[in-house]
Every structure is written in structure tokens, then in C-alpha cells.
Design an enzyme around this catalytic site. Sequence first.
Site, mmCIF file in Angstrom:
data_model
loop_
_atom_site.group_PDB
_atom_site.id
_atom_site.type_symbol
_atom_site.label_atom_id
_atom_site.label_comp_id
_atom_site.label_asym_id
_atom_site.label_seq_id
_atom_site.Cartn_x
_atom_site.Cartn_y
_atom_site.Cartn_z
ATOM 1 C CG ASP A 129 -2.907 -4.530 -11.650
ATOM 2 O OD1 ASP A 129 -2.485 -5.617 -11.148
ATOM 3 O OD2 ASP A 129 -3.930 -4.377 -12.278
ATOM 4 C CG ASP A 162 -2.567 -8.899 -8.435
ATOM 5 O OD1 ASP A 162 -3.619 -8.567 -7.704
ATOM 6 O OD2 ASP A 162 -2.691 -9.482 -9.464
ATOM 7 C CD GLU A 163 -5.598 -4.875 -8.012
ATOM 8 O OE1 GLU A 163 -5.973 -3.736 -8.647
ATOM 9 O OE2 GLU A 163 -6.138 -5.933 -8.162
#
Length: 420
Positions: A19, A113-114
Site C-alpha cells: 500500500d 496505489d495497492e
Amino acid sequence: MDEQQKEIPFGDRIIMHVDMNAFFASVEQQNDPRLRGKPVAVVGSSKRTIVTTCSYEARAFGVKTGMALWEAKSCCPNLILVVGKNREYTRISSLIMKLMYDFTPLVETFSIDEAFLDISGSLSLFGTPENIASLLKARIGDQFGLTCSIGIAPNKLLAKLASDMQKPDGLTVIKPAEVALTMDRTPIRDMCGIGKKTEKSLTMLGIRTCGDLGRFPVKLLRQKFGIVGEALHLMGLGVDDSPVVPQEESDLVKSVGHSMTLEKDLEKREDILRYLLQLAEMVGRRMRRYGVAGKTVCLSVRYADFFTNFSRQLTLPEYTNLSAEIYRGAVTLLDSVELTQPVRLLGVKLSNLRHQDEQLPLFEGERKKAHLAKAMDEVNSRFGEFSVTYGTLLTVEGKKGSFVISPAWRPQGIRKVDVE
């Protein structure tokens, strides 16, 4: 190395969740040294924007994602507002995701973003799970100047939970022997998949931690939540058998949609129709690009009060990816309801999808429509979105593409949405 592997207290699967920390804001701070160490909020370019994300310096003052600008400024008078650069975020995200493939071929993009990584087969090359995480964090830091928080666990559910436990720049490992104790300590609100409404319903049953949820009678959960009750029970136990699925192996996307927060609240039907046509064209263009057609049109509307919203859907007689037909379906849905407030947000989605063959329609009129759509797509692919468009869209502001990055964004394929 074999002895080292035997010492690792994991089962058959070792899952990592990566993350990126305050991703958009961190990219802005990295690109502009003057922003480093300062409270930064990334916002949209429209007049009615909100806080998209903010730096940890801003979060220390109570600034949160989704806040109105006046509210964010009241929390932090020195807050620095930066208009988001979506193309830059998607570019860097794609490079980071590509880097992850150096450690395992099993990488599943979860959002911009993960990502989940199955590192079960990577230990012989890189050592312990902690060593793999440290190497990945170092590579991301060296190449992009960014930090990430990583969770390692026996499954995806627990890996995501672990990555949230130490932020920013954290590394948390949940071993199989620690699952029960972790569940007892974890509030149900911290578990991915349990929203505010579900949390409220569970709390009314006396369920406050994931451990409580796992011990609660499954029969009663089924009575209260239906088939979802079984899934909630497994979540409370920390059980998740879902695999890490790389994009090239993932199932067909179930729907394609776009939504847009309008520059100003709209009341007139003709103004709303212009935006519906734009959204229909954005949906149709993506579907034609990947040879997909759909049959069910869904219209989403949010009113000016921000909280009231509704959606309606309509099944078309035939599968289609033509913008005009998607638009007609959306208009039919709009006309089926009486709008009680000015409209703040509109969304158009096409679901019930299938891949479409290359054969042209049988009838001349349908062939002309298909040729026209193809010609428009070719021009717009070469010169930019909406370089050629419908005359009624010439009065629509911001018709160059999506204002936001969809949560379903992927580095490539039909889920990749062109953003400004």
C-alpha cells in the site's frame, strides 16, 4: 536456503499486500522539494473539488480524504492545495507495479496505489518474506523516492489488514499462529469489506471485534444478512481462500462505467442530456476498444445535497457498444424518474457484458453506425479524446476525459481509464 524456508512459520501460501503511503501527495512532494515536510492536499481542477488525498503532515491536523476545501482549511490554515496530476500518478503506478514482477509473477493490482503479491514461490530466490518486503521497499524508495506499507499474512484478507497496522513506511507480519489473537484485537471497522452500515448492524448484535464476529452463530448471521452472513463469519475467523490473480488471468470485467461530478448543479433536462451523451461516449469508446458489448444500462444520479442518490437500470433488446444506443438507454432511465433536486453527479454504466466478434452487422443502417463509430475512435485515438465529437457536446466543459481515477483502475486493459 532450504533450512531457512523450513523456519518460516507459514503454510502453503504467503501473501503480501503493498500500500503506497499518501500516494498522490507523496508524488507531489517528491516532484517538488518545496512541498516536502509540509501539509499538502491534492485536489481536483474543478471549482467544486474536494480533498482527494493529503500528506501525513496534513493528516496530523485532522485533514481527511473527501473533505470540502473550507473544512480542510479550517483544520489546517496553512494547508497547501495542489491540483492533482492524474497522468503522472498512473504513470508512476504502472512503473511500480512493473517493478513488483521482479519478485513474483503473481501480482494483482488492487487499485492505483495497492497490489497483492503471492510470494509463496519466491523464497528460494529472495529468502524470508520479511527480506522480500525490505528489498521491495528499498527498490521503490531508491527509484521513486516513495514509501509504502507492507502486510504479510497467509491470505489476502489478513495481508491487507496487516498493511494498515503500521503507517507510514511500515512492515507487519501476521503468522498463522497469531491469527486468532489478531482477530480478537481488531475492531470490525478495520476489516476490508465491512462498511459503516454493516458495522452498525453488527454492533447492534453485540459484535465489536472480528473475534466476536467469528464466534457469533452463523445461523443468526445468515438470518440477518442472507448469503453475506456466511462471508462475514469467515472474515471474522480470518479465512480467505481467494487467489492472487494477475491481470492477464483475470475474469472478464463485469461492467464498464464512468461518472462525473458536474461543475455546477443542473436542473434543465437539456443540460443533463449533454453530460449523459458525453458519459455514454466515454463508456462506448472503451468497450469498442476492447471488443466488448453489453446489454444492461445503469444510470446513477446524486443530488445537490450530496447525500441523496439513486440508480436505475434497463436491459436493452440487443448487445451493443455504440455510444448512441447507450445514451438512448440512459435517457429512457432519466425520463422514468422525477428529479426532486438539482443534479450534482451523473454516472453511466453498461453491464451484462460479452466479447463481440469482428463481423459487421447484417443491415446497412447498422453497418453505417459501426463504421462511423470506428472512424471517430480512430481520429480520437490519434489526436486525443473528443477531438471529433457530437455537436451537442461542444458546449460541455471538461470533455477531454475522466476527471478522476476510478477505484477499478488497472495499468492496462479495459479497466484502464484515460485521465487528464
